[in-house]
Design a protein around this motif. Structure first.
Motif, PDB file in Angstrom:
ATOM      1  N   VAL A 167     -32.719  -4.727 -18.028  1.00  0.00           N
ATOM      2  CA  VAL A 167     -31.557  -4.423 -18.861  1.00  0.00           C
ATOM      3  C   VAL A 167     -30.350  -5.239 -18.417  1.00  0.00           C
ATOM      4  O   VAL A 167     -29.619  -5.812 -19.243  1.00  0.00           O
ATOM      5  N   VAL A 168     -30.118  -5.319 -17.096  1.00  0.00           N
ATOM      6  CA  VAL A 168     -28.982  -6.098 -16.582  1.00  0.00           C
ATOM      7  C   VAL A 168     -29.123  -7.570 -16.958  1.00  0.00           C
ATOM      8  O   VAL A 168     -28.165  -8.217 -17.396  1.00  0.00           O
ATOM      9  N   LEU A 169     -30.330  -8.113 -16.826  1.00  0.00           N
ATOM     10  CA  LEU A 169     -30.542  -9.526 -17.154  1.00  0.00           C
ATOM     11  C   LEU A 169     -30.367  -9.783 -18.652  1.00  0.00           C
ATOM     12  O   LEU A 169     -29.851 -10.841 -19.046  1.00  0.00           O
ATOM     13  N   LEU A 170     -30.776  -8.844 -19.503  1.00  0.00           N
ATOM     14  CA  LEU A 170     -30.574  -9.008 -20.939  1.00  0.00           C
ATOM     15  C   LEU A 170     -29.088  -9.036 -21.285  1.00  0.00           C
ATOM     16  O   LEU A 170     -28.639  -9.847 -22.104  1.00  0.00           O
ATOM     17  N   LEU A 171     -28.312  -8.153 -20.669  1.00  0.00           N
ATOM     18  CA  LEU A 171     -26.869  -8.146 -20.920  1.00  0.00           C
ATOM     19  C   LEU A 171     -26.209  -9.416 -20.397  1.00  0.00           C
ATOM     20  O   LEU A 171     -25.306  -9.976 -21.036  1.00  0.00           O
ATOM     21  N   LEU A 172     -26.674  -9.899 -19.243  1.00  0.00           N
ATOM     22  CA  LEU A 172     -26.153 -11.160 -18.709  1.00  0.00           C
ATOM     23  C   LEU A 172     -26.517 -12.329 -19.622  1.00  0.00           C
ATOM     24  O   LEU A 172     -25.756 -13.305 -19.721  1.00  0.00           O
ATOM     25  N   ALA A 173     -27.682 -12.236 -20.276  1.00  0.00           N
ATOM     26  CA  ALA A 173     -28.085 -13.295 -21.197  1.00  0.00           C
ATOM     27  C   ALA A 173     -27.101 -13.406 -22.362  1.00  0.00           C
ATOM     28  O   ALA A 173     -26.796 -14.513 -22.830  1.00  0.00           O
ATOM     29  N   VAL A 174     -26.597 -12.268 -22.848  1.00  0.00           N
ATOM     30  CA  VAL A 174     -25.611 -12.290 -23.928  1.00  0.00           C
ATOM     31  C   VAL A 174     -24.318 -12.959 -23.451  1.00  0.00           C
ATOM     32  O   VAL A 174     -23.766 -13.840 -24.125  1.00  0.00           O
ATOM     33  N   ALA A 175     -23.841 -12.539 -22.277  1.00  0.00           N
ATOM     34  CA  ALA A 175     -22.621 -13.140 -21.736  1.00  0.00           C
ATOM     35  C   ALA A 175     -22.833 -14.623 -21.423  1.00  0.00           C
ATOM     36  O   ALA A 175     -21.960 -15.469 -21.695  1.00  0.00           O
ATOM     37  N   GLY A 176     -23.990 -14.957 -20.865  1.00  0.00           N
ATOM     38  CA  GLY A 176     -24.293 -16.357 -20.552  1.00  0.00           C
ATOM     39  C   GLY A 176     -24.361 -17.223 -21.788  1.00  0.00           C
ATOM     40  O   GLY A 176     -24.003 -18.411 -21.752  1.00  0.00           O
ATOM     41  N   GLY A 177     -24.802 -16.650 -22.911  1.00  0.00           N
ATOM     42  CA  GLY A 177     -24.824 -17.399 -24.160  1.00  0.00           C
ATOM     43  C   GLY A 177     -23.438 -17.832 -24.592  1.00  0.00           C
ATOM     44  O   GLY A 177     -23.257 -18.936 -25.124  1.00  0.00           O
ATOM     45  N   GLY A 178     -22.451 -16.973 -24.351  1.00  0.00           N
ATOM     46  CA  GLY A 178     -21.071 -17.344 -24.664  1.00  0.00           C
ATOM     47  C   GLY A 178     -20.595 -18.498 -23.809  1.00  0.00           C
ATOM     48  O   GLY A 178     -19.879 -19.398 -24.284  1.00  0.00           O
ATOM     49  N   TRP A 179     -20.978 -18.488 -22.524  1.00  0.00           N
ATOM     50  CA  TRP A 179     -20.589 -19.596 -21.633  1.00  0.00           C
ATOM     51  C   TRP A 179     -21.239 -20.899 -22.082  1.00  0.00           C
ATOM     52  O   TRP A 179     -20.592 -21.953 -22.122  1.00  0.00           O
ATOM     53  N   ILE A 180     -22.516 -20.837 -22.459  1.00  0.00           N
ATOM     54  CA  ILE A 180     -23.216 -22.027 -22.950  1.00  0.00           C
ATOM     55  C   ILE A 180     -22.568 -22.536 -24.231  1.00  0.00           C
ATOM     56  O   ILE A 180     -22.402 -23.750 -24.429  1.00  0.00           O
TER      57      ILE A 180
END
Length: 690
Positions: free
Chosen positions: A227-240
């Motif tokens: 769950v934590v990694l999925l939420l980080l994936a959303v935030a990381g997508g914004g950085w990308i």
């Protein structure tokens, strides 16, 4: 006595509240409707249906026997048949049935207005979808967990059984293709969405390795990690998305993304189930339930106003998102939120092999479908709280409203739903997207609606994050069903190929795995390609065919159930499946007839093919359309052939069922009931202690 009186008063209050809510939704004209009424109407409807109708069916029609050993107990092998805690089974069942249908169908059907779709979701679910899921689960449990096709073959004979097997496999292929198209349209030229969805694959693999090899048995740790990694994936997508170099790596048009989805589907079909499929399903349950609960909470807190009218002018069939009149196409476009044949594959697949006691059939079968129907209501709310002009600007294909933004807004505003370029540009900027025009498929507009509700409730400054969280939420729904459907299709094809060469029927033989997976992926990949190259966005071609085929599969399941009820001496109660079966036969036959014979090029497959052929011969098509026109013409003819084939199979199965029932009622020989003999459960004491 006091308890009985208080219970009676409680259910009377629920009935009155539900009636008031439904009346407010159905009778309100010209005034804004608060979305809270939708939540109240749905909650009361499901509660009443579960408490009384489902309980009556379980007790009086199916005669659920809590003292009877289930296949999970009798055939317990620690692998396929395992007595499992009812809440775990409920979670598995809901994760398996809850694909993108309850999200996308209501969103697309909102072009008719909020009222038709909402009423069909509620009435169709409690009288049709929930009943289908529960009775199919019951009959499969009483038959050692047999599949729908096997039950059709056992109860109706070779003709109906073979027709059901063929229809099931082909319908699965159409279903998966449409799922792929929805996720491709969500990722198209959206680096944030593409990178986020791509990240869910290694996250699922990591969780699978963690719970199997790194920390075996540490389910909570693996869950939290995922769950934590999925939420980080959303935030990381914004950085990308804001990094020029990385952004280019994830910014793709539709066709390359389609190839990526096809490659993923093949990999998911051949990899070990514990490595990708199981952890993805497991994580998706948290995401699905958590997001739906969060959305319902936000709606209760903010009480947004529904801006779409109850009925639009598009009920006449002139809608821009898909062609076709309110009847029968509203009942075809919304399948999974009301009744879905795909559920019958799950209810006669893994779920009956896990049930520890028959008493759980009502909760899992009827209750699981009611929960999915509630997801569809949430989707309807999220779609209809948008300004109608914005809704149509996002969902209308460029081939209908025009490629240029100025042309699109002028066309949509002329329908009486004003929208401006500035409004769309600001909305796209808020969502972190380059543009939101012509993002067909339903997923982007649903994400915009969800983000607007979440933003109002939990912070407008994070609205871009909410949008891409919603996109990931939808993608989890879609990819879970896509990879599971591909694997199920592979198993079904292996069973058929095993009749030609027994070696090919061995599901663990790797050459057979590669061959059957390749055939299944190539089949649905072709239809995905059809949708991607279609200038009108693909939805107009594929979604009606998907809806027709999915509802035909539901009708097949109800045919089998009706036949079993009549052969079991339950003729007077057979209306519980017979009525929804009759309705499905009417709407699927009507929809197929329209798609085959309509002269409207936006409705009829053959009319569209002839129109395109004429324009191609006259040289009036733009170069980019002329290049793909021959392929589109062939595909439209193929869609027409499939629609005719599916509805022919349905009538064959229904007539075969009626033939068997008539023979039984006249005392003539019929295939015997294949229900297994009663065997007393040894788990009852442990069950009562739980």
């Amino acid at each position: 006595m006091k308890k009985s009186l208080s219970s009676t008063l409680f259910w009377i209050a629920i009935s009155l509240l539900g009636a008031a809510a439904l009346g407010g939704i159905a009778l309100n004209r010209g005034e804004p409707v608060n979305a809270l009424w939708f939540v109240a109407a749905a909650g009361c409807t499901y509660a009443l249906a579960y408490r009384f109708y489902a309980a009556w069916i379980a007790a009086k029609v199916l005669c659920v026997d809590t003292s009877r050993a289930t296949p999970a107990e009798r055939l317990d092998n620690g692998h396929d048949f395992v007595p499992t805690n009812r809440w775990v089974v409920f979670g598995h069942h809901f994760a398996a049935i809850a694909g993108p249908g309850p999200l996308v169908g209501p969103t697309l059907a909102a072009q008719f207005g909020y009222l038709p779709g909402t009423l069909w979701i509620l009435i169709g679910a409690v009288l049709g979808g929930c009943v289908q899921d529960m009775v199919t689960l019951f009959f499969s449990t009483r038959r050692n967990g047999r599949s729908l096709g096997q039950m059709a073959r056992d109860e109706l004979g070779a003709i109906g059984g073979i027709a059901a097997l063929i229809a099931t496999l082909l319908i699965m292929i159409i279903l998966i293709a449409v799922l792929g198209l929805v996720v491709v349209n969500a990722m198209k030229h959206s680096p944030w969405a593409t990178s986020t969805i791509a990240a869910t694959i290694p996250v699922a693999i990591l969780v699978g390795l963690y719970m199997r090899n790194i920390r075996p048995g540490r389910v909570l740790e693996g869950s939290l990690l995922g769950v934590v990694l999925l939420l980080l994936a959303v935030a990381g997508g914004g950085w990308i998305d804001h990094h020029p170099g990385l952004r280019a790596l994830f910014d793709h048009p539709a066709l390359p993304l389609a190839w990526m989805v096809i490659i993923y589907g093949f990999a998911a079909a051949i990899l070990p189930v514990w490595l990708l499929l199981a952890p993805r399903d497991y994580l998706s349950t948290y995401m699905k339930l958590g997001t739906v609960i969060l959305l319902a909470l936000a709606i209760v807190l903010m009480q947004p106003t529904v801006k779409m009218p109850a009925l639009t002018q598009f009920i006449d069939g002139s809608g821009p998102i898909f062609g076709g009149k309110l009847f029968p196409f509203a009942f075809i476009v919304i399948a999974c939120g009301a009744i879905s044949g795909f559920h019958a594959l799950i209810s006669s697949g893994t779920t009956p092999k896990l049930l520890a006691n028959e008493r759980d059939i009502r909760m899992i079968g009827y209750g699981g479908m009611a929960l999915e129907s509630f997801v569809a209501i949430m989707a309807m709310i999220a779609a209809t709280v948008l300004d109608p002009g914005v809704f149509f600007a996002i969902n209308s294909p460029a081939g209908v409203v025009g490629k240029e933004a100025a042309t699109a807004v002028a066309t949509i505003s002329s329908w009486g739903f004003p929208v401006t370029i500035e409004q769309m540009n600001l909305l796209a900027q808020q969502m972190g997207e380059a543009t939101l025009f012509a993002r067909t498929g339903g997923a982007p507009s649903l994400a915009v609606g969800m983000a607007s509700i979440f933003g109002s409730a939990f912070g407008q400054n994070l609205i871009a994050l909410w949008y891409h969280f919603a996109i990931m939420f939808e993608a989890v729904f879609i990819l879970t069903t896509l990879d599971a459907g591909t694997r199920v299709g592979r198993f079904m094809l292996q069973d058929m190929l095993g009749n030609i060469w027994p070696k090919l029927g061995q599901t663990s033989w790797y050459p057979s795995i590669l061959l059957s997976s390749g055939i299944i992926v190539a089949a649905w990949g072709y239809f995905l390609y059809i949708g991607v190259i279609d200038p009108n966005g693909g939805i107009n071609i594929l979604w009606p065919l998907f809806g027709i085929s999915n509802q035909i599969l539901a009708a097949i399941a109800l045919s089998v159930a009706t036949g079993i009820l009549i052969k079991s001496g339950k003729l007077k109660q057979a209306w519980i499946t017979g009525l929804p079966l009759t309705w499905l036969v009417i709407i699927t036959s009507s929809a197929a007839w329209e798609k085959l014979t309509s002269n409207d090029v936006r409705v009829g497959f053959l009319a569209a093919a002839n129109n395109l052929s004429s324009k191609l011969a006259a040289g009036t098509l733009p170069p980019e359309k002329a290049a793909v026109a021959p392929t589109l013409i062939f595909n439209l003819h193929l869609d027409a052939a499939l629609a005719l084939f599916f509805v022919s199979l349905l009538w064959l199965i229904v007539l075969d069922m009626l033939r068997i029932c008539a023979r039984h009622l006249n005392g003539k020989p019929v295939p015997p009931l294949s229900e297994t003999p009663h065997q007393a459960t040894q788990l009852e004491e442990a069950w009562q202690r739980d």
